[in-house]
Structures are given as C-alpha cells and as structure tokens.
Design a protein around this motif. Structure first.
Motif, mmCIF file in Angstrom:
data_model
loop_
_atom_site.group_PDB
_atom_site.id
_atom_site.type_symbol
_atom_site.label_atom_id
_atom_site.label_comp_id
_atom_site.label_asym_id
_atom_site.label_seq_id
_atom_site.Cartn_x
_atom_site.Cartn_y
_atom_site.Cartn_z
ATOM 1 N N LYS A 190 6.442 -2.198 4.455
ATOM 2 C CA LYS A 190 5.555 -1.513 3.532
ATOM 3 C C LYS A 190 4.557 -0.575 4.247
ATOM 4 O O LYS A 190 4.216 0.425 3.818
ATOM 5 C CB LYS A 190 4.752 -2.418 2.729
ATOM 6 C CG LYS A 190 5.732 -3.380 1.769
ATOM 7 C CD LYS A 190 4.717 -4.574 1.124
ATOM 8 C CE LYS A 190 5.331 -5.244 0.241
ATOM 9 N NZ LYS A 190 4.574 -6.359 -0.693
ATOM 10 N N ALA A 191 4.174 -0.847 5.233
ATOM 11 C CA ALA A 191 3.372 -0.012 6.145
ATOM 12 C C ALA A 191 3.869 1.143 6.622
ATOM 13 O O ALA A 191 3.205 2.386 6.531
ATOM 14 C CB ALA A 191 2.707 -0.690 7.607
ATOM 15 N N LEU A 192 5.142 1.290 7.110
ATOM 16 C CA LEU A 192 5.915 2.553 7.336
ATOM 17 C C LEU A 192 6.311 3.192 5.826
ATOM 18 O O LEU A 192 6.337 4.648 6.155
ATOM 19 C CB LEU A 192 7.194 2.114 7.897
ATOM 20 C CG LEU A 192 7.391 1.556 9.576
ATOM 21 C CD1 LEU A 192 8.591 1.082 9.725
ATOM 22 C CD2 LEU A 192 6.864 2.617 10.314
ATOM 23 N N ALA A 193 6.147 2.417 4.923
ATOM 24 C CA ALA A 193 6.582 3.285 3.847
ATOM 25 C C ALA A 193 5.328 4.067 3.068
ATOM 26 O O ALA A 193 4.950 4.529 1.901
ATOM 27 C CB ALA A 193 6.727 2.186 2.732
ATOM 28 N N ALA A 239 -1.440 4.064 9.237
ATOM 29 C CA ALA A 239 -0.784 5.314 9.229
ATOM 30 C C ALA A 239 0.748 4.860 9.709
ATOM 31 O O ALA A 239 0.606 3.890 10.700
ATOM 32 C CB ALA A 239 -1.272 6.330 10.155
ATOM 33 N N ALA A 240 1.733 5.384 9.171
ATOM 34 C CA ALA A 240 3.096 4.929 9.794
ATOM 35 C C ALA A 240 3.379 5.337 11.147
ATOM 36 O O ALA A 240 3.997 4.516 11.901
ATOM 37 C CB ALA A 240 4.171 5.838 8.678
ATOM 38 N N LEU A 241 2.621 6.234 11.536
ATOM 39 C CA LEU A 241 2.686 6.459 12.923
ATOM 40 C C LEU A 241 2.012 5.762 13.899
ATOM 41 O O LEU A 241 2.680 5.578 14.889
ATOM 42 C CB LEU A 241 1.777 8.032 13.066
ATOM 43 C CG LEU A 241 1.950 8.665 14.432
ATOM 44 C CD1 LEU A 241 3.374 8.897 14.677
ATOM 45 C CD2 LEU A 241 1.028 9.703 14.628
#
Length: 184
Positions: A47-50, A57-59
């Motif tokens: 979910k965080a990466l999405a 931030a996904a980064l």
C-alpha cells in the motif's frame, strides 16, 4: 472476539501510526500468528509503494527508510493482560485459548485469578452456582446440595450454619470465584 493490534515499527519510530489488527479466533498457534503478521506487513508495504499513505513516499520505502519488517503491540481485546507482551503474545496464550474454548473464558479467568495453573483447571473445576450474598454460604450450600458433605438428613439441614461450612471448605482448598467452584 479476541484480537491484537500492532503498529509497524519503522513508521511508528518516525511519528506515523500504521496499525493492523489480527483476529486471534481464526488462529491456533504462535506460528500462525507470525505468518499473519508477516502477511499484514507485506500488505502495508504494498500500500505504501502504491502511494496509499500520503505521509510516506514510495521512494522512502524503496530506499529502506521504512522497512515494514518490525512491529510492536498496540492493543488487544479479550486477551488476558498477562499474555500480551511488548512485541507479541506469550506462547502460553495458545494453551489458554484451547482451555478457554473447552471450559469457557470466564471459568479459566476465575481459576487463574485464584492461582490455579492452566493445565490443572479441568481437574479442579466443580461447577457453577449463582452466588448469593457471600461466597462462604454459597459454597457450603452448594457442597451440601451436590453431596460433597456426606449424609446429612434433610430435616437437620436448616440447623447448619452454611457460612461456617463454606469457610471450612475454603480453608481446606475449596474456592468460589464469580460463582465458579474449584476444589483441591
């Protein structure tokens, strides 16, 4: 419904509260709990990466700033406090759960509050009685009605001080807790 709520630790340590709850009624072992926790952590990371969490931030997840690998207990429901640790449940909880399913959580909690060991509850539990004003009289009358006192003619029963009988039974190892009766 017994459940436990965890915080993901890398976000928790950075001021973000990402929690997840696990229903313990569906699990039967510590291994199953650990698998469920790992699955929930994986879901949080996905979910965080999405981009579902605006504060992460996904980064930052890809760089390892937020790892989604560690967790800590945030709360629990219908789990005795003695089994809830800082990071997980005590391994004895699963034995408690099994015995509570057999005898009922109320019986097990009453026995534990008196000091009985989990594995001995079935050997010592004698039954339930609706408590009256005090447990000593309740215990004495229950023992009489359930033939634990030997032969007492019914015409003499009204002359007996049931509070004293209950206190004597209590001194010899019988206990009433929340209407549940235990003996040695």
């Amino acid at each position: 419904m017994a459940n436990i709520t965890f915080y993901e630790l890398s976000t928790y340590n950075n001021g973000l509260l990402l929690d997840f709850e696990i229903d313990l009624d569906d699990l039967s072992s510590e291994e199953e709990l650990l698998e469920a926790v790992q699955e929930k952590l994986k879901e949080l990371k996905e979910k965080a990466l999405a981009g579902e969490y605006p504060n992460i931030a996904a980064l930052e997840v890809k760089a390892g700033y937020y790892t989604f690998e560690e967790y800590r207990v945030a709360d629990s429901e219908d789990v005795p406090d003695k089994y809830v640790g800082e990071y997980s449940l005590d391994s004895e909880y699963w034995e408690y759960k099994e015995i509570a399913e057999e005898h009922g959580a109320e019986v097990v909690n009453a026995a534990l509050s008196i000091g009985y060991a989990l594995e001995s509850i079935g050997d010592h539990y004698r039954g339930h009685v609706e408590p009256q004003n005090d447990d000593d009289g309740t215990l004495g009358e229950w023992a009489y009605q359930n033939d634990h006192l030997g032969e007492i003619p019914s015409h003499l029963a009204s002359y007996i001080d049931w509070d004293s009988v209950g206190r004597d039974l209590n001194c010899s190892g019988w206990h009433v807790m929340n209407g549940h009766i235990f003996s040695v």
